[in-house]
Design a protein around this motif. Structure first.
Motif, mmCIF file in Angstrom:
data_model
loop_
_atom_site.group_PDB
_atom_site.id
_atom_site.type_symbol
_atom_site.label_atom_id
_atom_site.label_comp_id
_atom_site.label_asym_id
_atom_site.label_seq_id
_atom_site.Cartn_x
_atom_site.Cartn_y
_atom_site.Cartn_z
ATOM 1 N N GLN A 123 -4.444 3.789 -6.533
ATOM 2 C CA GLN A 123 -3.173 3.957 -5.839
ATOM 3 C C GLN A 123 -2.176 4.840 -6.596
ATOM 4 O OE1 GLN A 123 -1.756 0.761 -3.596
ATOM 5 N NE2 GLN A 123 0.154 0.614 -4.708
ATOM 6 N N VAL A 124 -2.356 4.945 -7.923
ATOM 7 C CA VAL A 124 -1.396 5.657 -8.769
ATOM 8 C C VAL A 124 -1.922 7.048 -9.105
ATOM 9 C CG1 VAL A 124 -0.154 5.643 -10.964
ATOM 10 C CG2 VAL A 124 -0.570 3.487 -9.752
ATOM 11 N N LEU A 125 -1.093 8.054 -8.859
ATOM 12 C CA LEU A 125 -1.365 9.423 -9.303
ATOM 13 C C LEU A 125 -0.628 9.611 -10.621
ATOM 14 C CD1 LEU A 125 -0.721 11.333 -5.939
ATOM 15 C CD2 LEU A 125 -2.764 10.093 -6.653
ATOM 16 N N TYR A 126 -1.360 9.857 -11.687
ATOM 17 C CA TYR A 126 -0.785 9.889 -13.037
ATOM 18 C C TYR A 126 -0.667 11.327 -13.514
ATOM 19 C CZ TYR A 126 -0.347 8.956 -18.086
ATOM 20 O OH TYR A 126 0.074 8.907 -19.390
ATOM 21 N N ILE A 127 0.541 11.704 -13.983
ATOM 22 C CA ILE A 127 0.794 13.071 -14.461
ATOM 23 C C ILE A 127 1.084 13.042 -15.955
ATOM 24 C CG2 ILE A 127 2.301 15.087 -14.297
ATOM 25 C CD1 ILE A 127 2.899 14.310 -11.425
ATOM 26 N N GLY A 128 0.379 13.890 -16.708
ATOM 27 C CA GLY A 128 0.642 14.095 -18.126
ATOM 28 C C GLY A 128 0.789 15.574 -18.411
ATOM 29 N N SER A 129 1.305 15.917 -19.592
ATOM 30 C CA SER A 129 1.545 17.326 -19.918
ATOM 31 C C SER A 129 1.813 17.470 -21.413
ATOM 32 C CB SER A 129 2.753 17.852 -19.125
ATOM 33 O OG SER A 129 3.127 19.140 -19.544
ATOM 34 N N VAL A 130 1.581 18.692 -21.933
ATOM 35 C CA VAL A 130 1.964 18.995 -23.307
ATOM 36 C C VAL A 130 3.206 19.887 -23.344
ATOM 37 C CG1 VAL A 130 -0.401 18.772 -24.151
ATOM 38 C CG2 VAL A 130 0.452 21.036 -23.477
ATOM 39 N N SER A 131 3.812 20.141 -22.195
ATOM 40 C CA SER A 131 4.973 21.043 -22.140
ATOM 41 C C SER A 131 6.172 20.493 -22.896
ATOM 42 C CB SER A 131 5.361 21.308 -20.685
ATOM 43 O OG SER A 131 4.357 22.028 -20.021
ATOM 44 N N LYS A 132 6.340 19.178 -22.936
ATOM 45 C CA LYS A 132 7.486 18.569 -23.608
ATOM 46 C C LYS A 132 7.207 18.246 -25.073
ATOM 47 C CE LYS A 132 9.819 18.549 -19.764
ATOM 48 N NZ LYS A 132 10.916 19.522 -19.578
ATOM 49 N N THR A 133 5.996 18.498 -25.508
ATOM 50 C CA THR A 133 5.627 18.064 -26.849
ATOM 51 C C THR A 133 5.046 19.169 -27.725
ATOM 52 O OG1 THR A 133 3.500 17.374 -25.912
ATOM 53 C CG2 THR A 133 5.188 15.663 -26.190
ATOM 54 N N LEU A 134 4.144 19.967 -27.166
ATOM 55 C CA LEU A 134 3.432 20.975 -27.952
ATOM 56 C C LEU A 134 3.972 22.378 -27.703
ATOM 57 C CD1 LEU A 134 1.136 21.599 -29.921
ATOM 58 C CD2 LEU A 134 -0.424 21.724 -27.957
ATOM 59 N N ILE A 153 1.772 2.527 -16.086
ATOM 60 C CA ILE A 153 1.517 1.814 -14.828
ATOM 61 C C ILE A 153 0.087 2.066 -14.371
ATOM 62 C CG2 ILE A 153 2.172 1.644 -12.392
ATOM 63 C CD1 ILE A 153 5.038 2.298 -13.200
ATOM 64 N N LYS A 154 -0.408 3.264 -14.617
ATOM 65 C CA LYS A 154 -1.780 3.611 -14.223
ATOM 66 C C LYS A 154 -2.798 2.664 -14.843
ATOM 67 C CE LYS A 154 -4.991 6.262 -12.411
ATOM 68 N NZ LYS A 154 -5.253 6.214 -10.944
ATOM 69 N N SER A 155 -2.462 2.062 -15.980
ATOM 70 C CA SER A 155 -3.408 1.154 -16.640
ATOM 71 C C SER A 155 -3.651 -0.106 -15.821
ATOM 72 C CB SER A 155 -2.898 0.779 -18.035
ATOM 73 O OG SER A 155 -1.727 -0.026 -17.961
ATOM 74 N N PHE A 156 -2.715 -0.456 -14.908
ATOM 75 C CA PHE A 156 -2.902 -1.638 -14.063
ATOM 76 C C PHE A 156 -3.685 -1.304 -12.797
ATOM 77 C CE2 PHE A 156 1.822 -2.034 -15.291
ATOM 78 C CZ PHE A 156 1.511 -2.386 -16.593
ATOM 79 N N ASP A 157 -3.848 -0.026 -12.528
ATOM 80 C CA ASP A 157 -4.345 0.437 -11.231
ATOM 81 C C ASP A 157 -5.853 0.255 -11.116
ATOM 82 O OD1 ASP A 157 -4.469 1.643 -8.750
ATOM 83 O OD2 ASP A 157 -4.437 3.685 -9.555
ATOM 84 N N ARG A 158 -6.265 -0.555 -10.179
ATOM 85 C CA ARG A 158 -7.687 -0.762 -9.928
ATOM 86 C C ARG A 158 -8.089 -0.295 -8.531
ATOM 87 N NH1 ARG A 158 -7.057 -0.837 -14.351
ATOM 88 N NH2 ARG A 158 -7.495 -2.415 -15.961
ATOM 89 N N SER A 159 -7.132 0.246 -7.788
ATOM 90 C CA SER A 159 -7.428 0.659 -6.410
ATOM 91 C C SER A 159 -7.202 2.146 -6.174
ATOM 92 C CB SER A 159 -6.558 -0.150 -5.431
ATOM 93 O OG SER A 159 -5.178 0.037 -5.721
ATOM 94 N N GLN A 161 0.826 -1.213 0.000
ATOM 95 C CA GLN A 161 0.000 0.000 0.000
ATOM 96 C C GLN A 161 0.866 1.272 0.000
ATOM 97 O OE1 GLN A 161 -2.639 -0.800 3.402
ATOM 98 N NE2 GLN A 161 -4.259 -1.245 1.924
ATOM 99 N N LEU A 162 1.824 1.279 -0.917
ATOM 100 C CA LEU A 162 2.669 2.459 -1.100
ATOM 101 C C LEU A 162 2.133 3.248 -2.297
ATOM 102 C CD1 LEU A 162 5.309 4.063 -0.430
ATOM 103 C CD2 LEU A 162 6.423 2.651 -2.191
ATOM 104 N N PRO A 163 1.585 4.447 -2.089
ATOM 105 C CA PRO A 163 1.087 5.239 -3.222
ATOM 106 C C PRO A 163 2.210 5.570 -4.202
ATOM 107 C CG PRO A 163 0.357 6.156 -1.123
ATOM 108 C CD PRO A 163 1.387 5.128 -0.807
ATOM 109 N N MET A 164 1.854 5.823 -5.455
ATOM 110 C CA MET A 164 2.839 6.045 -6.498
ATOM 111 C C MET A 164 2.467 7.259 -7.343
ATOM 112 S SD MET A 164 3.825 3.473 -9.661
ATOM 113 C CE MET A 164 4.022 2.087 -8.561
#
Length: 480
Positions: A311-322, A303-309, A282-285
């Motif tokens: 537990q995973v905080l997922y970060i996305g951004s367009v700063s590196k791409t757009l 990794i977030k795609s496996f998360d069913r509880s 139960q270590l958050p990620m």
């Protein structure tokens, strides 16, 4: 002299005397070098006992306004005017040094400063070259985005609803199923980390991370009294987690795809193994996934795609791409967390730019974004091959590296510990700016994070040649 302290005031007699004597000096009544009356006589005229007067005089001596030698009279100090001038000025340096947020390392401050100098060759910059940004397309899209007064006002706490809907569709290719209610729009990935630090973690928390980590180059967590825990050989065990969690709250930070600064990517098996371990204890990620689109090959699921509880905080951004200037990123997490982060964000800046959100929504919805990504990857791949060839030409006998699989970076490792602040400054004098390894891991002296994403081909060739020359010169002056 007919002044005496007022005994009816709450301020002590000695403090009143200190204030009165200071005013005499400040108003020129007691010029520099003025000799004060004997203490017995002065105490009598002030209507106080000698001990009260002595207390006031001692304070004024400590403040530098009065001075005396043992056994001699007391005088107005020759430096008293300078002292008074300083007392009138707010000591902002004290405010700065005692503030919560800590200053950047000097090397990082210099990097930030000289990145604004167009005459400097930026070999370590973590952003795209202006030539790789879709400037003309962005400008055209401004005329195609439908704006109205409500749309460009303050957004909802979680951000533009249409943008959050578009993100839901977009992250499905990462295997992430979510809803607009579970997304918070933020001003780039860095703000996401700041919100997590402020809104979810307690002082003294432990942040598990890779040994070489982007977090070491910023003070997002450290300034709030949190501890970065670097993993030896990037290995995380249940025993380590339990030992730390007996002391404090803990969370894991990872960039599993095109890691910053090393450029490495985890296999699908490694991602699943890491998630299974974190779930078991139960270590958050925090999964920082801002580079995945720049992988030259097809990326594995997040990794977030496996998360069913949740537990995973997922970060996305367009700063590196757009565009880093749009300042648009997002956090995907469980509803209570998103509500908390949105509340903190509204307290900080009242929402990300409404116009920027409209532009990003338009690019995601129309498919322009994915089309741009394909073109961008092709350009970055050519630049990566150029950098790889240059390193083979100059450094094959003194360093090692992995050929880049995407993103911006090559993690150059020298056989000898030669990456020092002195080398950094020598290169800066030659108008070449690098990101040395010691800003990503304390005391590292073997690595440089090189970027092929910013400088032009001519600048890359010139910069790498200067780097080679300076290292050779450095080795002659200070042989290892």
């Amino acid at each position: 002299m007919n002044w005496q302290p007022n005994r009816s005031l709450t301020t002590s007699l000695s403090k009143q005397i200190v204030q009165w004597m200071t005013e005499q000096i400040q108003n020129g009544e007691w010029p520099l070098g003025t000799k004060l009356p004997p203490q017995r006589k002065l105490a009598l005229s002030l209507g106080v006992n000698r001990s009260t007067l002595q207390e006031a005089i001692d304070e004024l001596k400590a403040n530098g306004l009065l001075s005396s030698k043992t056994g001699s009279a007391t005088y107005v100090s020759n430096d008293s005017w300078n002292v008074l001038v300083k007392q009138k000025q707010t000591n902002w340096q004290h405010y700065i040094e005692s503030s919560i947020h800590k200053a950047n390392y000097q090397t990082i401050q210099l990097i930030n400063e000289f990145e604004q100098d167009d005459t400097v060759i930026r070999l370590g910059t973590g952003e795209l070259s202006p030539s790789l940004l879709p400037t003309a397309e962005l400008q055209r899209s401004l005329s195609e985005v439908q704006l109205d007064g409500k749309a460009i006002g303050y957004s909802s706490p979680q951000g533009n609803f249409s943008l959050r809907q578009a993100i839901c569709q977009y992250v499905r290719k990462r295997g992430v199923e979510t809803s607009p209610e579970n997304i918070c729009i933020v001003s780039g990935g860095l703000q996401a980390l700041q919100l997590i630090a402020l809104g979810l973690l307690e002082t003294g928390s432990f942040i598990f991370q890779n040994h070489f980590s982007y977090l070491n180059s910023i003070h997002t967590f450290q300034s709030f009294g949190m501890n970065l825990y670097s993993l030896e050989d990037n290995q995380l065990t249940a025993e380590t987690i339990e030992r730390i969690r007996k002391k404090r709250q803990a969370i894991l930070y990872t960039i599993p795809t095109l890691h910053n600064p090393t450029g490495s990517s985890m296999t699908l098996e490694a991602k699943k193994s890491l998630y299974a371990l974190s779930e078991a204890v139960q270590l958050p990620m925090i999964e920082d996934d801002v580079y995945f689109e720049l992988l030259f090959d097809e990326p594995t699921p997040a990794i977030k795609s496996f998360d069913r509880s949740g537990q995973v905080l997922y970060i996305g951004s367009v700063s590196k791409t757009l565009s880093p200037g749009l300042r648009i990123g997002w956090v995907i997490a469980s509803t209570p967390i998103i509500k908390r982060l949105a509340d903190i964000k509204m307290q900080m800046d009242y929402g990300s730019s409404a116009i920027s959100q409209q532009i990003v929504e338009y690019w995601l919805r129309t498919g322009r974004y994915e089309k741009h990504i394909e073109h961008l990857k092709a350009e970055l791949k050519m630049r990566a091959e150029l950098m790889d060839n240059l390193l083979n030409l100059y450094f094959c006998n003194m360093a090692s590296w992995e050929s880049p699989k995407g993103g911006f970076y090559i993690w150059l490792k020298f056989h000898e510990p030669i990456v020092t602040t002195e080398l950094f400054r020598r290169l800066l004098k030659k108008k070449v700016l690098i990101n040395p390894g010691y800003i990503y891991a304390p005391n590292d002296s073997r690595h440089i994070r090189l970027s092929f994403a910013y400088s032009s081909e001519m600048e890359l060739r010139k910069g790498i040649e200067i780097l080679y020359q300076e290292i050779n010169q450095f080795l002659k002056v200070a042989p290892i």
